[in-house]
Design a protein around this motif. Structure first.
Motif, PDB file in Angstrom:
ATOM      1  N   ARG A 119       0.829  -1.216   0.000  1.00 35.64           N
ATOM      2  CA  ARG A 119       0.000   0.000   0.000  1.00 35.64           C
ATOM      3  C   ARG A 119       0.858   1.260   0.000  1.00 35.64           C
ATOM      4  N   ALA A 120       2.031   1.189   0.590  1.00 34.22           N
ATOM      5  CA  ALA A 120       2.893   2.370   0.712  1.00 34.22           C
ATOM      6  C   ALA A 120       3.682   2.665  -0.548  1.00 34.22           C
ATOM      7  N   ARG A 121       3.527   1.843  -1.587  1.00 35.84           N
ATOM      8  CA  ARG A 121       4.334   2.017  -2.812  1.00 35.84           C
ATOM      9  C   ARG A 121       3.432   2.069  -4.037  1.00 35.84           C
ATOM     10  N   PRO A 122       2.901   3.229  -4.342  1.00 38.63           N
ATOM     11  CA  PRO A 122       1.960   3.351  -5.470  1.00 38.63           C
ATOM     12  C   PRO A 122       2.587   3.090  -6.822  1.00 38.63           C
ATOM     13  N   GLN A 123       3.920   3.006  -6.897  1.00 40.51           N
ATOM     14  CA  GLN A 123       4.560   2.694  -8.178  1.00 40.51           C
ATOM     15  C   GLN A 123       4.393   1.222  -8.557  1.00 40.51           C
ATOM     16  N   LEU A 124       3.941   0.395  -7.631  1.00 46.46           N
ATOM     17  CA  LEU A 124       3.742  -1.019  -7.923  1.00 46.46           C
ATOM     18  C   LEU A 124       2.453  -1.219  -8.710  1.00 46.46           C
ATOM     19  N   ARG A 125       2.541  -1.960  -9.816  1.00 47.46           N
ATOM     20  CA  ARG A 125       1.365  -2.265 -10.635  1.00 47.46           C
ATOM     21  C   ARG A 125       1.030  -3.754 -10.630  1.00 47.46           C
ATOM     22  N   GLU A 126       2.020  -4.570 -10.338  1.00 44.41           N
ATOM     23  CA  GLU A 126       1.829  -6.017 -10.489  1.00 44.41           C
ATOM     24  C   GLU A 126       2.346  -6.745  -9.258  1.00 44.41           C
ATOM     25  N   VAL A 127       1.611  -7.776  -8.862  1.00 45.34           N
ATOM     26  CA  VAL A 127       2.069  -8.646  -7.789  1.00 45.34           C
ATOM     27  C   VAL A 127       2.087 -10.069  -8.338  1.00 45.34           C
ATOM     28  N   ILE A 128       3.179 -10.778  -8.050  1.00 44.31           N
ATOM     29  CA  ILE A 128       3.395 -12.133  -8.549  1.00 44.31           C
ATOM     30  C   ILE A 128       3.302 -13.084  -7.368  1.00 44.31           C
TER      31      ILE A 128
END
Length: 293
Positions: free
Chosen positions: A100-109
Motif C-alpha cells: 500500500r505504501a508504494r503506489p509505483q507497484l502495478r503487479e504482484v506475482i
C-alpha cells in the motif's frame, strides 16, 4: 521426493533416462559440490524487505506464499528455502502495508513453492486482499500445478480467478511436451475460458529438453493448449542441480536451430537470471543478435 499420481502416469516404467522421470528422481549427482552452485543462486534473500516478499524489479513484487509444492523438481532454484521465508498469515499485514505504501507497484506475482498449494479459501482471501490495493492492476501466478496436478484447477479456483478485478496472468512451467497430456490440457482450457492469460516458462535441462525436436514439440504442444511460449531459462546455479546444466554456447545454438524451424510466435526468449539486474537478461548469439534470430 514428491511426485503426484497424475505425473507418474505419464512415465513409462523401465526407462531410467525418461525426460519426465529425470526431473523428479533423486540422483547421487546432487551430492556433488560444483563451483558457482549455491543455496541462493539469485540472492533473493537480499531483496526481501519482509518475510516472503521479494522486491527486486521496478513496478512489481513477488510474494512467496508457501514453500509447499505438489512436485519436487530436482533442479528447483528455491529447493533450499525454508517455511520461515514465506508471506505467512503472521506476516501478511506487514506485506500489505508494504504494498500500500508504494503506489509505483502495478503487479504482484504469487509464487512459492507453488501458490496453488494453498487451499481454495485461503488463496481467495489472499487475492481479495491484494485486489483491494487500488494501484495494483495485474495479478500473476507462477504455478506448475495445472501441469502436474490438473485436478487442482477446481471450480472454486476458477471462480476466484474469473471474478478477480485485477488482470490475471498464469505462468505455467512445462519442460517437455509429454507433460501436457489430456487432463492438463483440459485444465488449461478451463482457465483460458475464464479469461486467464496463459504463458509458459521452461528450464533448459540436460537430458530432458536439450535438443531441437524436444523444444519444438513443446512449443507446438503449448500452442495447441492455448499457452504462449514465454521464457526458456538457462539453469539457475542452485546447489545439487549442476548435472542439469547446459552451457550457454550450446543453448544459443539450440535456439538458432529452433528459430530456423519454428515461426516467431512459437519461440520462447532465451534468458538467464543475474542477481542485481532489473529484469531477466536475454542471452544473445555470437553476432550480438538475439539467440533465436
Amino acid at each position: 521426493m514428491r511426485v503426484p499420481a497424475a505425473y507418474l502416469e505419464r512415465i513409462p516404467p523401465g526407462r531410467p533416462d525418461d525426460p519426465l522421470l529425470r526431473q523428479v528422481l533423486p540422483s547421487a549427482a546432487e551430492l556433488e559440490a560444483l563451483p558457482g552452485f549455491g543455496p541462493d543462486p539469485l540472492q533473493e534473500r537480499e531483496c526481501m524487505p519482509a518475510p516472503g516478499l521479494i522486491h527486486k524489479y521496478a513496478g512489481r513484487v513477488l510474494l512467496m506464499l508457501t514453500t509447499a509444492c505438489p512436485i519436487h523438481c530436482r533442479y528447483c532454484f528455491r529447493r533450499h528455502f525454508s517455511s520461515t521465508e514465506t508471506a505467512s498469515q503472521r506476516h501478511w499485514p506487514e506485506v500489505l502495508d508494504y504494498l500500500r505504501a508504494r503506489p509505483q507497484l502495478r503487479e504482484v506475482i504469487l509464487s512459492g513453492g507453488d501458490p496453488l498449494a494453498l487451499g481454495d479459501r485461503r488463496l481467495a482471501h489472499r487475492i481479495t486482499d491484494l485486489a483491494g490495493i487500488r494501484h495494483l492492476h495485474i495479478l500473476r501466478l507462477h504455478s506448475r500445478a495445472p501441469v502436474v496436478t490438473p485436478e487442482r484447477v477446481t471450480p472454486a479456483l476458477l471462480h476466484t480467478l474469473e471474478t478477480c478485478p485485477l488482470q490475471t496472468v498464469l505462468v505455467i512451467h512445462a519442460n517437455h511436451a509429454r507433460e501436457l497430456d489430456g487432463p492438463a490440457r483440459r485444465a488449461l482450457a478451463q482457465l483460458a475460458r475464464r479469461g486467464v492469460r496463459l504463458f509458459n516458462q521452461t528450464v533448459l535441462l540436460r537430458g530432458v529438453n536439450d535438443d531441437v525436436p524436444a523444444l519444438a514439440d513443446l512449443s507446438h504442444a503449448l500452442f495447441d493448449s492455448g499457452v504462449q511460449p514465454y521464457y526458456l531459462h538457462l539453469l539457475d546455479p542452485v546447489a545439487g542441480a549442476g548435472h542439469f546444466h547446459v552451457p550457454e554456447d550450446e543453448a544459443v545454438r539450440l535456439m538458432q536451430d529452433l528459430g530456423a524451424l519454428l515461426p516467431g510466435y512459437l519461440l520462447p526468449r532465451l534468458v538467464r537470471e543475474i542477481p542485481g539486474q532489473p529484469g531477466k537478461t536475454p542471452v544473445h548469439g555470437p553476432m550480438g543478435g538475439p539467440a533465436h534470430g
